[in-house]
Write an enzyme that holds these catalytic residues in place. Structure first.
Site, short mmCIF file in Angstrom:
data_model
loop_
_atom_site.label_atom_id
_atom_site.label_comp_id
_atom_site.label_asym_id
_atom_site.label_seq_id
_atom_site.Cartn_x
_atom_site.Cartn_y
_atom_site.Cartn_z
CB CYS A 128 -8.78 40.97 51.67
SG CYS A 128 -8.56 42.32 50.51
CD GLN A 155 -7.37 41.47 44.77
OE1 GLN A 155 -6.23 41.24 44.39
NE2 GLN A 155 -7.61 42.35 45.74
CB SER A 158 -16.64 45.17 48.83
OG SER A 158 -16.16 43.86 48.66
CG HIS A 252 -10.72 39.50 47.07
ND1 HIS A 252 -11.53 40.47 46.54
CD2 HIS A 252 -9.83 40.15 47.87
CE1 HIS A 252 -11.16 41.64 47.01
NE2 HIS A 252 -10.14 41.48 47.83
C1 11C Z 1 -8.48 45.58 47.61
N1 11C Z 1 -6.95 44.23 48.91
O1 11C Z 1 -9.13 44.57 47.31
C2 11C Z 1 -7.48 45.57 48.72
C3 11C Z 1 -8.16 46.13 49.94
O2 11C Z 1 -4.19 46.60 52.38
O3 11C Z 1 -5.94 46.29 53.60
C4 11C Z 1 -7.39 45.99 51.23
C5 11C Z 1 -6.26 46.96 51.35
C6 11C Z 1 -5.41 46.60 52.53
O4 11C Z 1 -8.61 46.66 47.03
#
Ligand code: 11C
Ligand code: A2P
Length: 351
Positions: A128, A155, A158, A252
């Site tokens: 994300c 971030q 969720s 985020h």
């Molecule tokens: C988080 N970016 O915010 C992560 C979630 O590699 O798809 C997504 C984890 C991924 O914790």
């Protein structure tokens, strides 16, 4: 007639949004199958006002499926994505299982749709925090060239799933009641120690690599290169990242420093390039305190960009603030948008 679609991980935080995005998709849809683990088999979920029963994921679940959207963790994708492909489905995988496989396209439709042509059944959906950053960097790269990126993230909880969101709520309530907070998941379920996220900022997302970077930071660096340069070994854009979890439920935010190649780049030129780019809403009016905020981005498919300003010390360097719904553009919407793009390119087929 239309596609037979399966959603794997339908009961999860991303799965719920995948259901919504498939309800709203421009794709022709014939049927939808909701899959999860045996724990939630038999549970009913709504699709377009109709109750559908969740089924356990087994290899045979993919008989007759044309499009399978996976968001149930890397091990589930590794086990079942090949089973779905074997039965004729195209898989759009929202886990990190296949992202860095050089034979598997890693796609953000606004940036590298052409990579879809090289698929062999599986397309990977990036992390994300990477997605919303490259959506904003690509129009800048196209207009002015891009040499270097330094990003710090803020971030949402969720991103770590539904149980982490509950942990944020419970800790917040406990803190306000003057009670002790119990952290069991964050910063990451995969590490030994756990710290409260309520009223806190945690500079750890995912586990640490040997070089002192977290795995989330590693993903932002290497996924960005693979998507923007279509080549994992490309050295053309220098990227470094610091990823921080803050007590926000959804969306985020990112502070992005970037250096461009073109000495004629201006704030106005960058604003114009962003305003004209797909998937972006420019919210950049400091005189009226207009800038992107997590609250406002929630529920939208767009990436919001603002606070564009020149670095005062370094030529050809700028800063911007970037916000997007991590569950939609960061996950469910980008996955369904990949499928819509494949449909338009003639890369999806009905069995
Ligand atoms: C988080 N970016 O915010 C992560 C979630 O590699 O798809 C997504 C984890 C991924 O914790
Ligand atoms: P279940 O509800 O049956 O546990 P989140 O990221 O919000 O924690 O969601 C994870 C999703 O992945 C849920 O839908 C969960 O289903 C699903 N899941 C977990 N393990 C498996 C598995 N072994 N097979 C299929 N789906 C799984």
């Amino acid at each position: 007639s239309g596609y037979n679609v399966a959603i794997v991980g339908a009961t999860g935080a991303v799965g719920a949004r995948m259901i919504k995005m498939v309800e709203q998709t421009s794709l022709p849809v014939n049927s939808v199958k909701l899959l999860a683990s045996s724990r939630s088999a038999g549970k009913q979920l709504q699709f377009n006002g109709q109750a559908l029963t969740v089924e356990e994921t087994v290899p045979e679940s993919f008989e007759g499926i044309d499009l399978a959207l996976f968001s149930a963790g890397g091990s589930v994708s590794k086990k079942f994505a090949p089973e779905a492909v074997k039965r004729g489905a195209v898989v759009v995988d929202n886990t990190s299982a296949f992202r860095m496989d050089p034979k598997i396209p890693l796609v953000v439709p606004e940036v590298n749709p052409e990579a879809l042509k090289l698929h062999h059944g599986i397309v990977a959906n990036p992390n994300c925090s990477t997605i919303q950053m490259v959506v904003a960097l690509e129009p800048i790269r196209k207009a002015f060239g891009l040499k270097r990126v330094i990003v710090s993230t803020y971030q949402a909880v969720s991103g770590a799933g539904n149980r982490a969101l509950k942990e944020l709520h419970d800790e917040t309530q406990a803190y306000l009641n003057g009670e002790e907070m119990h952290a069991e998941i964050l910063p990451t379920a995969g590490d030994k120690k756990h710290y409260p996220i309520a009223f806190n900022a945690l500079p750890q997302i995912d586990v640490f690599e040997e070089d002192g970077y977290t795995h989330e930071e590693w993903k932002m660096i290497h996924e960005t290169k693979k998507i923007m340069l279509n080549d994992m070994d490309a050295k053309d854009i220098k990227v470094t990242a610091t990823c921080v979890r803050i007590p926000v439920p959804v969306s985020h935010s990112e502070s992005i420093y970037f250096e461009v190649e073109d000495p004629k780049a201006t704030v106005k030129g960058i604003q114009d390039a962003l305003a004209a780019a797909p998937g972006i809403v420019l919210q950049d009016d400091p005189d009226h305190q207009i800038y992107p905020q997590a609250h406002n981005a929630e529920g939208s498919r767009d990436t919001f960009v603002g606070r564009i300003r020149p670095d005062q010390e370094t030529p050809q360097a700028f800063q911007m603030w970037n916000v997007s719904d991590n569950m939609l553009k960061g996950a469910a919407w980008n996955s369904v948008q990949i499928a819509e793009t494949m449909h338009k390119m003639g890369l999806l087929h009905m069995q």
